[in-house]
Scaffold this motif. Structure first.
Motif, PDB file in Angstrom:
ATOM      1  N   GLY A   1       0.774  -1.227   0.000  1.00 56.54           N
ATOM      2  CA  GLY A   1       0.000   0.000   0.000  1.00 56.54           C
ATOM      3  C   GLY A   1       0.806   1.278   0.000  1.00 56.54           C
ATOM      4  O   GLY A   1       0.231   2.367   0.031  1.00 56.54           O
TER       5      GLY A   1
ATOM      6  N   ASP B   1       0.860   3.160  -2.920  1.00 52.81           N
ATOM      7  CA  ASP B   1      -0.512   2.703  -3.124  1.00 52.81           C
ATOM      8  C   ASP B   1      -0.441   1.243  -3.556  1.00 52.81           C
ATOM      9  O   ASP B   1       0.633   0.716  -3.887  1.00 52.81           O
ATOM     10  CB  ASP B   1      -1.246   3.551  -4.176  1.00 52.81           C
ATOM     11  CG  ASP B   1      -0.482   3.638  -5.491  1.00 52.81           C
ATOM     12  OD1 ASP B   1      -0.285   2.591  -6.137  1.00 52.81           O
ATOM     13  OD2 ASP B   1      -0.055   4.752  -5.858  1.00 52.81           O
ATOM     14  N   LEU B   2      -1.571   0.561  -3.554  1.00 48.66           N
ATOM     15  CA  LEU B   2      -1.571  -0.879  -3.837  1.00 48.66           C
ATOM     16  C   LEU B   2      -1.267  -1.188  -5.303  1.00 48.66           C
ATOM     17  O   LEU B   2      -0.712  -2.249  -5.612  1.00 48.66           O
ATOM     18  CB  LEU B   2      -2.900  -1.506  -3.429  1.00 48.66           C
ATOM     19  CG  LEU B   2      -3.044  -1.783  -1.932  1.00 48.66           C
ATOM     20  CD1 LEU B   2      -4.452  -2.229  -1.594  1.00 48.66           C
ATOM     21  CD2 LEU B   2      -2.029  -2.832  -1.463  1.00 48.66           C
ATOM     22  N   ASP B   3      -1.606  -0.292  -6.219  1.00 50.73           N
ATOM     23  CA  ASP B   3      -1.248  -0.510  -7.620  1.00 50.73           C
ATOM     24  C   ASP B   3       0.268  -0.539  -7.782  1.00 50.73           C
ATOM     25  O   ASP B   3       0.820  -1.378  -8.506  1.00 50.73           O
ATOM     26  CB  ASP B   3      -1.846   0.596  -8.506  1.00 50.73           C
ATOM     27  CG  ASP B   3      -3.342   0.454  -8.693  1.00 50.73           C
ATOM     28  OD1 ASP B   3      -3.871  -0.657  -8.448  1.00 50.73           O
ATOM     29  OD2 ASP B   3      -3.993   1.442  -9.075  1.00 50.73           O
TER      30      ASP B   3
ATOM     31  N   THR C   1      -5.326   1.496   3.062  1.00 45.05           N
ATOM     32  CA  THR C   1      -4.915   0.105   2.874  1.00 45.05           C
ATOM     33  C   THR C   1      -5.441  -0.756   4.016  1.00 45.05           C
ATOM     34  O   THR C   1      -5.259  -0.428   5.189  1.00 45.05           O
ATOM     35  CB  THR C   1      -3.376  -0.002   2.819  1.00 45.05           C
ATOM     36  OG1 THR C   1      -2.886   0.832   1.762  1.00 45.05           O
ATOM     37  CG2 THR C   1      -2.945  -1.442   2.561  1.00 45.05           C
ATOM     38  N   THR C   2      -6.094  -1.846   3.662  1.00 38.66           N
ATOM     39  CA  THR C   2      -6.628  -2.791   4.643  1.00 38.66           C
ATOM     40  C   THR C   2      -6.120  -4.185   4.320  1.00 38.66           C
ATOM     41  O   THR C   2      -5.632  -4.450   3.213  1.00 38.66           O
ATOM     42  CB  THR C   2      -8.164  -2.810   4.616  1.00 38.66           C
ATOM     43  OG1 THR C   2      -8.597  -3.276   3.323  1.00 38.66           O
ATOM     44  CG2 THR C   2      -8.737  -1.433   4.892  1.00 38.66           C
TER      45      THR C   2
ATOM     46  N   ALA D   1      -7.904  -6.825   3.790  1.00 34.37           N
ATOM     47  CA  ALA D   1      -8.708  -7.383   2.703  1.00 34.37           C
ATOM     48  C   ALA D   1      -8.239  -6.881   1.344  1.00 34.37           C
ATOM     49  O   ALA D   1      -8.155  -7.646   0.375  1.00 34.37           O
ATOM     50  CB  ALA D   1     -10.183  -7.046   2.920  1.00 34.37           C
ATOM     51  N   ARG D   2      -7.913  -5.598   1.258  1.00 36.34           N
ATOM     52  CA  ARG D   2      -7.456  -5.038  -0.017  1.00 36.34           C
ATOM     53  C   ARG D   2      -6.078  -5.587  -0.391  1.00 36.34           C
ATOM     54  O   ARG D   2      -5.800  -5.832  -1.567  1.00 36.34           O
ATOM     55  CB  ARG D   2      -7.411  -3.511   0.058  1.00 36.34           C
ATOM     56  CG  ARG D   2      -8.797  -2.862   0.151  1.00 36.34           C
ATOM     57  CD  ARG D   2      -8.673  -1.348   0.140  1.00 36.34           C
ATOM     58  NE  ARG D   2      -8.104  -0.883  -1.115  1.00 36.34           N
ATOM     59  CZ  ARG D   2      -7.524   0.302  -1.296  1.00 36.34           C
ATOM     60  NH1 ARG D   2      -7.410   1.134  -0.258  1.00 36.34           N
ATOM     61  NH2 ARG D   2      -7.044   0.662  -2.465  1.00 36.34           N
ATOM     62  N   VAL D   3      -5.218  -5.788   0.593  1.00 34.08           N
ATOM     63  CA  VAL D   3      -3.901  -6.379   0.314  1.00 34.08           C
ATOM     64  C   VAL D   3      -4.069  -7.811  -0.208  1.00 34.08           C
ATOM     65  O   VAL D   3      -3.415  -8.222  -1.174  1.00 34.08           O
ATOM     66  CB  VAL D   3      -3.006  -6.360   1.566  1.00 34.08           C
ATOM     67  CG1 VAL D   3      -1.695  -7.104   1.297  1.00 34.08           C
ATOM     68  CG2 VAL D   3      -2.709  -4.933   1.995  1.00 34.08           C
TER      69      VAL D   3
ATOM     70  N   SER E   1      -6.643  -9.084  -1.754  1.00 38.06           N
ATOM     71  CA  SER E   1      -7.210  -9.032  -3.099  1.00 38.06           C
ATOM     72  C   SER E   1      -6.131  -8.742  -4.137  1.00 38.06           C
ATOM     73  O   SER E   1      -6.074  -9.375  -5.198  1.00 38.06           O
ATOM     74  CB  SER E   1      -8.302  -7.962  -3.155  1.00 38.06           C
ATOM     75  OG  SER E   1      -8.831  -7.837  -4.456  1.00 38.06           O
ATOM     76  N   MET E   2      -5.254  -7.771  -3.832  1.00 36.06           N
ATOM     77  CA  MET E   2      -4.146  -7.451  -4.728  1.00 36.06           C
ATOM     78  C   MET E   2      -3.218  -8.643  -4.897  1.00 36.06           C
ATOM     79  O   MET E   2      -2.846  -9.020  -6.019  1.00 36.06           O
ATOM     80  CB  MET E   2      -3.383  -6.244  -4.175  1.00 36.06           C
ATOM     81  CG  MET E   2      -2.153  -5.804  -4.974  1.00 36.06           C
ATOM     82  SD  MET E   2      -0.636  -6.745  -4.621  1.00 36.06           S
ATOM     83  CE  MET E   2      -0.409  -6.390  -2.884  1.00 36.06           C
TER      84      MET E   2
END
Length: 301
Positions: A63, A66-68, A113-114, A116-118, A120-121
């Protein structure tokens, strides 16, 4: 006006040419189209030992910025010398981390950044990586989610290893047993202050490899490697044949080469990677550093 336009066009073409050359030299492919079989941490070390190679393990904070960018950085590291990749889950109270990684975690959390989002990435990127991914997180978030649920979540996302810096040895079995059943190897840390009997106990329980903390204190870049790490590696060699990775303080190719010459199996590099990734042009700088680190450790034995 025409001269100004010509000058702007020349600058644009030059910039594109420089970027093309850099990307060609450093093998940067953000799409990473290939699908690889995800192997375990142990299997990766076995393959490297069979080739007479040491492992390079770079660290990223998920993150940041950013996660991208994290997704792209995972691919960049994988293509430029990384053998395993450590991915830190940002946490609000990172006791083991130095100022560079603490700042990265703060930026990541501020970006929303959470966990769950990490996950998913990682789920979208991991199948395209040759390097097994090792997650770095603290014990409290694991307990809050529930140990088995957490382990299954990270396995399904593509992680194959786990480092928990504040996991007490006395409580480690609660995590080690279900992790082994799910397919996650839990890597335990040995500090410079660990007495011989504790070093032996940690070496016996650690999975994948043994993480040697080269110096007291938090993570961060240092001018030279602590010589106490050499003695720790020597002592561990009398206790176990498991792979040994050294981290905390490795920031330059000569540092990485030093710990491999001291008979370690892996060099772990964190703050130097995170610092470069935090600003514009960071992906190219990260690729350059990763490639130079891998060249430095070369073959062993």
């Amino acid at each position: 006006m025409s001269r100004s336009l010509s000058y702007i066009a020349f600058i644009a073409i030059a910039f594109i040419a420089i970027a093309f050359i850099a990307f060609s030299i450093l093998d940067i492919n953000y799409l990473a189209p290939k699908n690889y079989i995800m192997i375990s941490v142990s299997a990766q070390f076995e393959q490297l030992r069979a080739k007479g190679q040491a492992a390079l393990i770079p660290f990223l904070t998920a993150g940041d910025p950013d996660l991208d960018t994290t997704a792209k950085a995972l691919s960049v590291l994988d293509q430029n010398g990384a053998d395993l990749i450590e991915l830190g889950i940002p946490y609000s109270d990172p006791l083991a981390d130095g100022p560079v990684i603490q700042a990265a975690a703060t930026r990541a959390l501020n970006q929303g950044t959470t966990f769950a989002r990490v996950m998913s990435m990682l789920h979208s990127v991991a199948p395209h990586l040759r390097s097994p991914v090792i997650l770095f997180t603290y014990y409290n978030p694991i307990l809050n989610m529930g140990i088995e649920k957490f382990l299954q979540s990270i396995y399904d996302a593509g992680a194959r290893g786990l480092v928990v810096p504040d996991l007490p040895l006395e409580e480690s079995e609660v995590l080690l047993q279900p992790a082994a059943e799910i397919g996650i190897e839990v890597i335990l840390l040995i500090a410079p202050t660990s007495p011989p009997e504790r070093m032996k106990a940690i070496a016996e329980k650690s999975q994948g490899f043994i993480y040697v903390v080269s110096t007291t204190g938090v993570t961060g870049m240092r001018d030279q490697m602590a010589k106490g790490a050499k003695e720790m590696i020597e002592n561990l060699r009398t206790l176990t044949d498991k792979p040994i990775g050294v981290g905390f303080g490795i920031s330059r190719p000569e540092h990485a080469r030093q710990v491999i010459e001291w008979n370690a199996d892996a060099a772990i590099v964190g703050s130097a990677i995170v610092k470069r990734l935090a600003h514009e042009g960071g992906l190219i700088e990260v690729a350059e550093l990763c490639a130079s680190l891998k060249r430095a450790i070369g073959h062993v034995g």
